[in-house]
Design a protein around this motif. Structure first.
Motif, mmCIF file in Angstrom:
data_model
loop_
_atom_site.group_PDB
_atom_site.id
_atom_site.type_symbol
_atom_site.label_atom_id
_atom_site.label_comp_id
_atom_site.label_asym_id
_atom_site.label_seq_id
_atom_site.Cartn_x
_atom_site.Cartn_y
_atom_site.Cartn_z
ATOM 1 N N ASP A 1 5.280 10.751 26.001
ATOM 2 C CA ASP A 1 4.675 9.059 25.886
ATOM 3 C C ASP A 1 4.811 7.948 24.160
ATOM 4 O OD1 ASP A 1 3.277 10.442 28.138
ATOM 5 O OD2 ASP A 1 1.946 11.264 27.141
ATOM 6 N N LEU A 2 4.968 9.001 23.481
ATOM 7 C CA LEU A 2 5.130 8.402 22.213
ATOM 8 C C LEU A 2 6.734 7.284 22.382
ATOM 9 C CD1 LEU A 2 5.380 11.445 19.496
ATOM 10 C CD2 LEU A 2 3.806 9.537 19.963
ATOM 11 N N ASN A 3 7.737 7.738 23.320
ATOM 12 C CA ASN A 3 8.976 7.566 23.562
ATOM 13 C C ASN A 3 8.338 5.986 24.171
ATOM 14 O OD1 ASN A 3 11.551 6.975 23.167
ATOM 15 N ND2 ASN A 3 11.858 7.116 25.361
ATOM 16 N N LYS A 4 7.189 6.509 25.104
ATOM 17 C CA LYS A 4 7.284 4.927 25.500
ATOM 18 C C LYS A 4 6.006 4.208 25.163
ATOM 19 C CE LYS A 4 7.154 6.914 30.636
ATOM 20 N NZ LYS A 4 5.920 7.824 31.199
ATOM 21 N N LYS A 5 5.759 4.171 24.493
ATOM 22 C CA LYS A 5 5.118 3.776 23.497
ATOM 23 C C LYS A 5 5.821 3.239 21.894
ATOM 24 C CE LYS A 5 0.856 6.531 23.994
ATOM 25 N NZ LYS A 5 -0.124 7.187 23.363
ATOM 26 N N ILE B 1 15.506 14.375 18.426
ATOM 27 C CA ILE B 1 14.773 13.354 19.000
ATOM 28 C C ILE B 1 15.016 11.919 18.799
ATOM 29 C CG2 ILE B 1 12.613 11.795 17.760
ATOM 30 C CD1 ILE B 1 11.709 14.188 16.781
ATOM 31 N N GLU B 2 16.166 11.617 17.340
ATOM 32 C CA GLU B 2 16.949 10.303 18.022
ATOM 33 C C GLU B 2 17.647 10.205 19.150
ATOM 34 O OE1 GLU B 2 20.183 7.800 17.601
ATOM 35 O OE2 GLU B 2 20.416 9.836 17.250
ATOM 36 N N HIS B 3 18.367 11.725 19.434
ATOM 37 C CA HIS B 3 19.343 11.611 20.800
ATOM 38 C C HIS B 3 18.242 11.185 22.025
ATOM 39 C CE1 HIS B 3 22.802 12.531 22.706
ATOM 40 N NE2 HIS B 3 21.939 13.128 23.710
ATOM 41 N N PHE B 4 17.512 11.908 22.219
ATOM 42 C CA PHE B 4 16.510 12.028 23.190
ATOM 43 C C PHE B 4 15.467 10.852 23.915
ATOM 44 C CE2 PHE B 4 18.815 16.017 23.173
ATOM 45 C CZ PHE B 4 19.813 16.667 24.416
ATOM 46 N N PHE B 5 15.260 10.306 22.673
ATOM 47 C CA PHE B 5 13.983 9.578 22.423
ATOM 48 C C PHE B 5 14.269 8.987 21.855
ATOM 49 C CE2 PHE B 5 11.802 13.802 23.631
ATOM 50 C CZ PHE B 5 11.627 13.855 24.851
ATOM 51 N N PRO B 6 15.487 7.477 22.284
ATOM 52 C CA PRO B 6 15.563 6.332 21.324
ATOM 53 C C PRO B 6 15.018 5.490 21.126
ATOM 54 C CG PRO B 6 16.856 6.129 23.000
ATOM 55 C CD PRO B 6 16.086 7.348 23.339
#
Length: 173
Positions: A121-125, A145-150
């Motif tokens: 959800d944070l990545n989408k936002k 986090i940087e790798h999986f949720f850029p």
């Protein structure tokens, strides 16, 4: 480590297994899945509540070694944190995750999945995350986090002048 499971939940299976067969069969050590409620050093007796019991039992010993692990959350009265499951009876009553029983692998898996979906959800936002502490754990969180949720914007902060401050200079390069 465990942080990878929060960004890639299937990794939890590679990290977890039931210790009882290893301890009892391979090592020949009696294993009691439970919680020590009181410890009486004078009478050399521990009052233990087995996980599936409503009552306690006494376990006598000649020598006691306490290896209870530790909790890392400095902002919680019981030290609760994401990477250390809340398993003790009294702590579970006041836990932020009281709805999850992390004494069982399935409960731990549910917790990991909840946090994973929070990161999705944070990545989408395209949200921002502040990581306080640039030691090993903070840096590991940032890289996972940087790798999986850029799309998450990351900031990491530390009181020391560089990341991985206590480690040799080459580690921070």
């Amino acid at each position: 480590g465990i942080l990878r499971a929060y960004v890639k939940p299937c990794h939890l299976d590679a990290l977890t297994f039931t210790l009882e067969p290893v301890i009892e069969r391979s090592m020949g050590v009696k294993f009691i899945w439970g919680e020590v409620k009181t410890l009486d050093g004078v009478n050399k007796c521990a009052l233990v509540k087995p996980i599936f019991a409503d009552s306690t039992e006494e376990v006598y010993f000649d020598y006691c070694i306490i290896c209870s692990g530790c909790n890392f959350g400095p902002f919680k009265p019981m030290g609760e944190s994401l990477w250390f499951p809340t398993v003790h009876e009294e702590e579970r009553k006041v836990s932020d995750w009281a709805h999850i029983d992390e004494r069982f692998i399935e409960g731990r898996r549910r917790h990991v999945l909840e946090e994973y979906h929070r990161l999705i959800d944070l990545n989408k936002k395209k949200a921002s995350i502040l990581i306080v502490g640039a030691g090993f754990i903070g840096v590991e969180w940032a890289t996972e986090i940087e790798h999986f949720f850029p799309d998450i914007k990351l900031t990491i902060i530390d009181a020391l002048p560089r990341v991985l401050g206590p480690l040799p200079d080459g580690a921070a390069a």
